[in-house]
Design a protein around this motif. Structure first.
Motif: not given
Length: 324
Positions: A249-254
């Motif tokens: 969620l935080t790194e790939k989908l921002q």
């Protein structure tokens, strides 16, 4: 903020603090109170701008479409239009008289402040309907129904965003829903069935059918204005792979998320166990992408989804969902 306005707020804050204490007032005491006044003033200005634009939009829907063509709508506005058709009195008078009982009820069931603001909004609508000359846009019945309902719904929705109502039947619906085993939508539907039935008897069945179309257009527009065009979905994810999902969620989908410390109620051995619960918010259009990414990590993840009416702050309105 304007220097004159800032000085005025400081003076008001100082006087308020002096009235509560005989001790000298310090700057440390004044600053938090001034900030509160600034927030209240900014919100009040925004709310009254919504109401003013809403009133002019509703006035345009009434005088530019519905009133000249003897069309009606649902709610208190529909009752006012019916009474205007039956009698020779001005519509602006009925807008105040019909809504007044609902606003008295609002002062008891919601708040005095809400009722006063609504009275001001309806009085302003009555003023606009009586004194402002809007052009008659069309005589096509379908266009009158759709666009008359659209502008009226836009006005009602903007007024609601401003913390008031210009159609008081929703107040009655809230009150009756608390007393009866009915939803607000059920009560509004019953009220409008009665109004459209009377309209069919007084005017014609054709006019009543067009009135239903007007009501549907207005209701849908109100939903768009109040809830927003984008539909947001709150997603709760419970998974043994919670750390991988958080990183996705935080790194790939921002996308920002919130982690709750949870406890499973039934494990493989029948005992409870600790686990992290992830909560995030996406738009309806982004939901498919999120589900795909979760399935890549854990096909057995437990996902709970619920509609979120509105949002403020955070990352969701700043940038779209990312993906690789």
């Amino acid at each position: 903020m304007n220097p004159f306005l800032s000085k005025l707020l400081v003076d008001v804050a100082r006087k308020k603090l002096k009235s509560k204490s005989v001790a000298p007032v310090s700057k440390r005491q004044i600053v938090p109170l001034v900030r509160i006044f600034q927030v209240e003033l900014a919100h009040a200005i925004k709310e009254y701008i919504f109401i003013i634009i809403g009133v002019f939009s509703a006035g345009f829907g009434l005088k530019g479409f519905l009133l000249p063509n003897h069309f009606i709508d649902g709610g208190a506005t529909g009752i006012s239009l019916l009474l205007n058709h039956v009698t020779s009195l001005d519509l602006s008078i009925f807008l105040i008289l019909v809504n007044l009982p609902f606003l008295i009820l609002a002062s008891r069931t919601i708040s005095i402040k809400f009722a006063i603001k609504s009275i001001a909004a309806i009085a302003f609508l009555a003023f606009v309907v009586h004194f402002v000359d809007y052009p008659i846009i069309t005589e096509d019945k379908l266009l009158i129904s759709v666009f008359g309902g659209f502008f009226l719904g836009l006005g009602i929705g903007l007024s609601v965003r401003g913390g008031s109502v210009i159609d008081g039947t929703e107040v009655l619906a809230i009150y009756l829903s608390r007393k009866l085993s009915l939803t607000i939508g059920d009560v509004l539907l019953l009220i409008n069935i009665i109004i459209f039935s009377v309209g069919a008897y007084i005017l014609s069945i054709e006019t009543a059918l067009y009135a239903i179309l007007t009501y549907l257009a207005a209701a849908k527009t109100v939903d768009f204005v109040v809830d927003g065009v984008e539909e947001y979905v709150g997603v709760t994810i419970i998974s043994t792979h919670h750390e991988e999902i958080r990183l996705m969620l935080t790194e790939k989908l921002q996308r920002a998320c919130t982690i709750y410390a949870g406890k499973g109620g039934f494990g493989s051995s029948g005992k409870s166990y600790d686990k992290d619960i992830i909560y995030t918010v996406v738009t309806r259009l982004e939901l498919a992408k999120l589900q795909t990414e979760i399935d890549k990590i854990d096909r057995n993840a437990f996902i709970i989804m619920g509609i979120v009416k509105d949002l403020k702050g955070g990352m969701i309105k700043k940038k779209p969902l990312q993906g690789h």
